[in-house]
Design a protein around this motif. Sequence first.
Motif, PDB file in Angstrom:
ATOM      1  N   THR A 180      -7.034   9.420   9.236  1.00 46.28           N
ATOM      2  CA  THR A 180      -6.133  10.542   9.466  1.00 46.28           C
ATOM      3  C   THR A 180      -5.796  11.184   8.128  1.00 46.28           C
ATOM      4  OG1 THR A 180      -4.114   9.231   9.212  1.00 46.28           O
ATOM      5  CG2 THR A 180      -5.098   9.341  11.433  1.00 46.28           C
ATOM      6  N   ALA A 181      -5.268  12.383   8.199  1.00 47.63           N
ATOM      7  CA  ALA A 181      -4.862  13.093   6.987  1.00 47.63           C
ATOM      8  C   ALA A 181      -3.783  12.297   6.243  1.00 47.63           C
ATOM      9  CB  ALA A 181      -4.358  14.489   7.340  1.00 47.63           C
ATOM     10  N   ASP A 182      -2.868  11.675   6.987  1.00 49.80           N
ATOM     11  CA  ASP A 182      -1.810  10.881   6.353  1.00 49.80           C
ATOM     12  C   ASP A 182      -2.378   9.676   5.603  1.00 49.80           C
ATOM     13  OD1 ASP A 182       0.244  12.542   7.180  1.00 49.80           O
ATOM     14  OD2 ASP A 182       0.598  11.403   9.024  1.00 49.80           O
ATOM     15  N   GLU A 183      -3.362   9.004   6.185  1.00 50.83           N
ATOM     16  CA  GLU A 183      -3.987   7.860   5.511  1.00 50.83           C
ATOM     17  C   GLU A 183      -4.654   8.298   4.209  1.00 50.83           C
ATOM     18  OE1 GLU A 183      -5.411   4.678   8.861  1.00 50.83           O
ATOM     19  OE2 GLU A 183      -6.581   6.526   8.670  1.00 50.83           O
ATOM     20  N   ILE A 184      -5.339   9.426   4.263  1.00 52.37           N
ATOM     21  CA  ILE A 184      -6.028   9.934   3.081  1.00 52.37           C
ATOM     22  C   ILE A 184      -5.018  10.285   1.995  1.00 52.37           C
ATOM     23  CG2 ILE A 184      -7.530  11.765   2.191  1.00 52.37           C
ATOM     24  CD1 ILE A 184      -9.142  10.344   4.200  1.00 52.37           C
ATOM     25  N   GLU A 185      -3.957  10.965   2.382  1.00 52.65           N
ATOM     26  CA  GLU A 185      -2.937  11.355   1.403  1.00 52.65           C
ATOM     27  C   GLU A 185      -2.262  10.138   0.775  1.00 52.65           C
ATOM     28  OE1 GLU A 185       0.924  14.294   0.919  1.00 52.65           O
ATOM     29  OE2 GLU A 185       0.125  13.904   2.920  1.00 52.65           O
ATOM     30  N   LYS A 186      -1.921   9.148   1.603  1.00 55.80           N
ATOM     31  CA  LYS A 186      -1.302   7.931   1.067  1.00 55.80           C
ATOM     32  C   LYS A 186      -2.250   7.211   0.121  1.00 55.80           C
ATOM     33  CE  LYS A 186       1.775   7.088   4.943  1.00 55.80           C
ATOM     34  NZ  LYS A 186       2.085   6.247   6.098  1.00 55.80           N
ATOM     35  N   TYR A 187      -3.522   7.135   0.500  1.00 54.93           N
ATOM     36  CA  TYR A 187      -4.518   6.514  -0.379  1.00 54.93           C
ATOM     37  C   TYR A 187      -4.582   7.261  -1.705  1.00 54.93           C
ATOM     38  CZ  TYR A 187      -8.952   5.442  -2.518  1.00 54.93           C
ATOM     39  OH  TYR A 187      -9.916   5.112  -3.428  1.00 54.93           O
ATOM     40  N   TRP A 188      -4.668   8.580  -1.635  1.00 57.43           N
ATOM     41  CA  TRP A 188      -4.787   9.380  -2.854  1.00 57.43           C
ATOM     42  C   TRP A 188      -3.561   9.201  -3.749  1.00 57.43           C
ATOM     43  CZ3 TRP A 188      -8.636  11.605  -5.228  1.00 57.43           C
ATOM     44  CH2 TRP A 188      -8.359  12.437  -6.315  1.00 57.43           C
ATOM     45  N   ASN A 189      -2.375   9.257  -3.158  1.00 59.51           N
ATOM     46  CA  ASN A 189      -1.154   9.123  -3.951  1.00 59.51           C
ATOM     47  C   ASN A 189      -1.036   7.735  -4.590  1.00 59.51           C
ATOM     48  OD1 ASN A 189      -0.316  11.754  -3.530  1.00 59.51           O
ATOM     49  ND2 ASN A 189       0.758  11.236  -1.652  1.00 59.51           N
ATOM     50  N   SER A 190      -1.451   6.701  -3.883  1.00 58.60           N
ATOM     51  CA  SER A 190      -1.390   5.362  -4.465  1.00 58.60           C
ATOM     52  C   SER A 190      -2.450   5.193  -5.543  1.00 58.60           C
ATOM     53  CB  SER A 190      -1.556   4.282  -3.391  1.00 58.60           C
ATOM     54  OG  SER A 190      -2.878   4.298  -2.868  1.00 58.60           O
ATOM     55  N   ARG A 191      -3.590   5.811  -5.367  1.00 54.65           N
ATOM     56  CA  ARG A 191      -4.674   5.761  -6.361  1.00 54.65           C
ATOM     57  C   ARG A 191      -4.251   6.478  -7.637  1.00 54.65           C
ATOM     58  NH1 ARG A 191      -8.289   9.334  -8.014  1.00 54.65           N
ATOM     59  NH2 ARG A 191     -10.239   8.592  -8.861  1.00 54.65           N
ATOM     60  N   CYS A 192      -3.632   7.626  -7.492  1.00 53.71           N
ATOM     61  CA  CYS A 192      -3.220   8.413  -8.657  1.00 53.71           C
ATOM     62  C   CYS A 192      -2.071   7.761  -9.402  1.00 53.71           C
ATOM     63  CB  CYS A 192      -2.814   9.818  -8.227  1.00 53.71           C
ATOM     64  SG  CYS A 192      -4.216  10.817  -7.726  1.00 53.71           S
ATOM     65  N   SER A 193      -1.194   7.092  -8.709  1.00 48.86           N
ATOM     66  CA  SER A 193      -0.045   6.486  -9.364  1.00 48.86           C
ATOM     67  C   SER A 193      -0.418   5.228 -10.151  1.00 48.86           C
ATOM     68  CB  SER A 193       1.048   6.150  -8.341  1.00 48.86           C
ATOM     69  OG  SER A 193       0.606   5.128  -7.484  1.00 48.86           O
ATOM     70  N   THR A 194      -1.590   4.623  -9.838  1.00 50.69           N
ATOM     71  CA  THR A 194      -1.982   3.405 -10.532  1.00 50.69           C
ATOM     72  C   THR A 194      -3.052   3.640 -11.577  1.00 50.69           C
ATOM     73  OG1 THR A 194      -3.624   2.897  -8.841  1.00 50.69           O
ATOM     74  CG2 THR A 194      -1.427   1.925  -8.569  1.00 50.69           C
ATOM     75  N   SER A 195      -3.644   4.835 -11.605  1.00 51.71           N
ATOM     76  CA  SER A 195      -4.704   5.108 -12.597  1.00 51.71           C
ATOM     77  C   SER A 195      -4.221   6.144 -13.600  1.00 51.71           C
ATOM     78  CB  SER A 195      -5.970   5.590 -11.886  1.00 51.71           C
ATOM     79  OG  SER A 195      -5.706   6.824 -11.257  1.00 51.71           O
ATOM     80  N   LYS A 196      -4.850   6.121 -14.776  1.00 49.15           N
ATOM     81  CA  LYS A 196      -4.475   7.098 -15.817  1.00 49.15           C
ATOM     82  C   LYS A 196      -5.521   8.163 -15.915  1.00 49.15           C
ATOM     83  CE  LYS A 196      -1.697   4.139 -18.666  1.00 49.15           C
ATOM     84  NZ  LYS A 196      -1.461   3.651 -19.999  1.00 49.15           N
ATOM     85  N   ASP A 219     -17.647   3.885  -0.240  1.00 52.90           N
ATOM     86  CA  ASP A 219     -18.173   5.168   0.236  1.00 52.90           C
ATOM     87  C   ASP A 219     -17.044   6.136   0.596  1.00 52.90           C
ATOM     88  OD1 ASP A 219     -20.819   4.404  -0.085  1.00 52.90           O
ATOM     89  OD2 ASP A 219     -21.041   3.770   2.007  1.00 52.90           O
ATOM     90  N   GLU A 220     -16.035   5.613   1.286  1.00 52.67           N
ATOM     91  CA  GLU A 220     -14.906   6.455   1.661  1.00 52.67           C
ATOM     92  C   GLU A 220     -14.173   6.952   0.420  1.00 52.67           C
ATOM     93  OE1 GLU A 220     -13.172   4.985   5.908  1.00 52.67           O
ATOM     94  OE2 GLU A 220     -12.955   3.581   4.234  1.00 52.67           O
ATOM     95  N   ALA A 221     -13.923   6.061  -0.519  1.00 59.84           N
ATOM     96  CA  ALA A 221     -13.215   6.442  -1.747  1.00 59.84           C
ATOM     97  C   ALA A 221     -13.989   7.514  -2.507  1.00 59.84           C
ATOM     98  CB  ALA A 221     -12.992   5.216  -2.624  1.00 59.84           C
ATOM     99  N   ALA A 222     -15.291   7.346  -2.613  1.00 55.69           N
ATOM    100  CA  ALA A 222     -16.119   8.325  -3.319  1.00 55.69           C
ATOM    101  C   ALA A 222     -16.070   9.680  -2.616  1.00 55.69           C
ATOM    102  CB  ALA A 222     -17.557   7.824  -3.418  1.00 55.69           C
ATOM    103  N   LEU A 223     -16.098   9.658  -1.298  1.00 56.66           N
ATOM    104  CA  LEU A 223     -16.056  10.909  -0.552  1.00 56.66           C
ATOM    105  C   LEU A 223     -14.699  11.585  -0.694  1.00 56.66           C
ATOM    106  CD1 LEU A 223     -17.506  12.919   1.213  1.00 56.66           C
ATOM    107  CD2 LEU A 223     -16.915  11.524   3.200  1.00 56.66           C
ATOM    108  N   VAL A 224     -13.625  10.817  -0.683  1.00 57.97           N
ATOM    109  CA  VAL A 224     -12.288  11.385  -0.866  1.00 57.97           C
ATOM    110  C   VAL A 224     -12.207  12.072  -2.226  1.00 57.97           C
ATOM    111  CG1 VAL A 224      -9.838  10.845  -1.194  1.00 57.97           C
ATOM    112  CG2 VAL A 224     -11.089   9.803   0.696  1.00 57.97           C
ATOM    113  N   ILE A 225     -12.700  11.424  -3.256  1.00 60.39           N
ATOM    114  CA  ILE A 225     -12.664  11.999  -4.607  1.00 60.39           C
ATOM    115  C   ILE A 225     -13.470  13.289  -4.665  1.00 60.39           C
ATOM    116  CG2 ILE A 225     -13.399  11.637  -6.997  1.00 60.39           C
ATOM    117  CD1 ILE A 225     -12.741   8.603  -6.466  1.00 60.39           C
TER     118      ILE A 225
END
Length: 74
Positions: free
Chosen positions: A58-74, A31-37
């Motif tokens: 926190t904003a930092d947690e969201i940003e770190k999650y997003w950056n790690s998600r983007c770096s591992t997906s195409k 749910d969190e991942a879907a909402l972030v997207i």
Amino acid sequence: MADAKHFSSQESLTGFQDVSSKKSGTEFSKDEAALVIRMYNLVGERWSLIAGRIPGRTADEIEKYWNSRCSTSK
């Protein structure tokens, strides 16, 4: 505010209460991942706005999650 109304009608924040037993701060529920997207698609890299929609994140947690998600997906 149209965006806030849109998410309140489609996202149930009660689902986020179940993630209180996170193993680490960087693990996100489906749910969190879907909402972030969805929020990212609406507001871009405004991490504090996105974090405001996810209780306990926190904003930092969201940003770190997003950056790690983007770096591992195409």
